[in-house]
Enzyme design. Sequence first.
Site, PDB file in Angstrom:
ATOM      1  N   SER A   1       1.004  -1.003   0.041  1.00 51.02           N
ATOM      2  CA  SER A   1      -0.195   0.067   0.013  1.00 51.02           C
ATOM      3  C   SER A   1       0.947   1.249   0.097  1.00 51.02           C
ATOM      4  O   SER A   1       1.933   1.222   0.706  1.00 51.02           O
ATOM      5  CB  SER A   1      -0.906  -0.115   1.435  1.00 51.02           C
ATOM      6  OG  SER A   1      -1.758   1.196   1.272  1.00 51.02           O
TER       7      SER A   1
ATOM      8  N   SER B   1       4.502   4.066   3.050  1.00 49.23           N
ATOM      9  CA  SER B   1       3.826   2.811   2.394  1.00 49.23           C
ATOM     10  C   SER B   1       4.022   1.724   3.545  1.00 49.23           C
ATOM     11  O   SER B   1       4.416   1.711   4.475  1.00 49.23           O
ATOM     12  CB  SER B   1       4.985   2.392   1.273  1.00 49.23           C
ATOM     13  OG  SER B   1       4.541   1.456   0.560  1.00 49.23           O
ATOM     14  N   LYS B   2       3.485   0.542   3.121  1.00 47.54           N
ATOM     15  CA  LYS B   2       3.652  -0.771   4.077  1.00 47.54           C
ATOM     16  C   LYS B   2       3.011  -1.835   2.915  1.00 47.54           C
ATOM     17  O   LYS B   2       2.358  -1.782   2.359  1.00 47.54           O
ATOM     18  CB  LYS B   2       2.581  -0.513   5.218  1.00 47.54           C
ATOM     19  CG  LYS B   2       2.931  -1.480   6.230  1.00 47.54           C
ATOM     20  CD  LYS B   2       4.253  -0.849   7.041  1.00 47.54           C
ATOM     21  CE  LYS B   2       4.404  -1.820   8.345  1.00 47.54           C
ATOM     22  NZ  LYS B   2       5.095  -0.793   9.120  1.00 47.54           N
ATOM     23  N   GLY B   3       4.032  -3.016   3.366  1.00 42.06           N
ATOM     24  CA  GLY B   3       3.397  -4.371   2.760  1.00 42.06           C
ATOM     25  C   GLY B   3       3.297  -5.555   3.815  1.00 42.06           C
ATOM     26  O   GLY B   3       3.467  -5.267   4.904  1.00 42.06           O
TER      27      GLY B   3
ATOM     28  N   ASP C   1       9.313  -5.858   9.330  1.00 36.54           N
ATOM     29  CA  ASP C   1       8.246  -5.436  10.310  1.00 36.54           C
ATOM     30  C   ASP C   1       8.080  -6.869  10.936  1.00 36.54           C
ATOM     31  O   ASP C   1       8.867  -7.746  10.742  1.00 36.54           O
ATOM     32  CB  ASP C   1       7.164  -4.861   9.670  1.00 36.54           C
ATOM     33  CG  ASP C   1       5.886  -4.332  10.578  1.00 36.54           C
ATOM     34  OD1 ASP C   1       6.554  -3.223  11.006  1.00 36.54           O
ATOM     35  OD2 ASP C   1       5.050  -4.964  10.656  1.00 36.54           O
TER      36      ASP C   1
END
Length: 477
Positions: free
Chosen positions: A61, A106-108, A149
């Site tokens: 995202s 952002s992040k995944g 993460d």
Amino acid sequence: MTIAGEPSFRESVDMMFRRATALMDLGPGLQEKIRVCNSTYTVRFGVRLRGKIETFVGYRSVHSEHMEPVKGGIRYSLGVNQDEVEALAALMTYKCALVETPFGGSKGGLCIDPRKWDEHELEQITRRFAYELIKRDLINPAQNVPAPDMGTGEREMAWIADQYARMNTTDINAKACVTGKPPHAGGIQGRVEATGRGVQFALREFFRHKEDAAKANLSGGLDGKRLVVQGLGNVGYHAAKFLSEEDGAKVIAIIERDGAVINDAGLDVEDVRQWMNSHGGLLAEYPRGTYMIDGAKALELDCDLLIPAAMEGVINLSNAARIKAPLIIEAANGPITFGADEILRAKGCVIIPDMYANAGGVTVSYFEWVKNLSHIRFGRMQRRAEEGRSRILVEELERLSNDQQLGWQLSPDFKEKFLQGSDELALVRSGLDDTMRTAYQSMREVWHARDEVQDLRVAAYIVSISRIAKTYQSKGL
Ligand code: NAD
């Protein structure tokens, strides 16, 4: 994790955002532009494992591209879903602005239980996920740079970097496509522990301001403070270890996924971690503490400081009223829901918010990215020159003392410290400490300057949203 009767994680972040923007003069258009998530890519891919094709679902995202590259970790957990990655991507945008790392958010995430797969299988899955993201520029040194993460670490980052290099053989900056790599694969000293170290630096800065500590009815420093930590993973372990070994705090409870261990006299964090490493990641039967199977109950223990460092939503409407800690530092992202936040504030609890508290990771990731782009280790050019200058001064002082028969001598301890030039780790720590102090001061300035700003979270949002707004305004959006 969605909790009954509560907004989702993303809604919770939005509600916190709106609490801040209600106190700002932004104009509704710009406010909406900053709040919304720009895009979320969902990928479903198959990997042949154990004789059959397994299908995985992953997300990347991008919340805000007001600065590029965008930055944010990749999480491996069964709880990963679109709402969660969007909430985490938004937090990354605000976090980067707050600590002045020049990135968008952002992040995944990959919906997977990493404990179910062996190392070789995880490598195959990670490389395939990375392939899907790389070919869409959702991993790229100039556009989108992931990091570890929950459920991922150096190992996964090294696989991703290698996958990118294989697909971009002439990109001289390939290593900068991901941060959190091991030092031998283009990483930086001090990245593994950076988030926990940042929590420590954040707390030291908080206690340096006596009037801030007084708002939580606390006085003195960290020495002797009784703390409870939830999650003994990367962030929780390092934070609890540094706070107990270096600042004299006493860890009275550690909460993990299978329960909690409690010891009022203080737990040895390293010892507990070693126990978990050799007992399948479980706390049960740890001999030097009392085991409690309902771990979440230990969040409610009487203590000075609570460090949720596992996952989101753990302090919610069902338990907030029973939380006794006067100070909570959100080492995890989103551990306190919007409703719980209101209850805790009404009780006078001071909350050091996630977007600041766990920003140590992205800060050192920024240093790693700069190191990769500059193709040289920090300190390599200056360290010996610095030592040389210090040596000239020491020799001159000693000569003066001898010539003038002053009879004084520099202590060996002083000489050793003074003559040591800064290596990469020392520079990383110094940069991280400076970042955490400066960001805290920018938050507290807003907290103390305006009566309507009653807590650090709103102050943090105001600081970061103002900075993002300025970027948009100067771009002429
Ligand atoms: P991790 O996977 O290394 O550790 C998480 C730990 O929490 C594990 O030990 C796990 O067993 C434990 N845990 C899981 N569910 C639990 C539960 N219900 N109760 C108690 N313990 C539980 O993950 P991490 O990297 O330490 O991340 C933890 C949090 O910190 C996440 O919210 C993450 O987004 C945030 N964070 C991490 C970084 C980083 O650099 N790793 C940076 C910023 C924020």
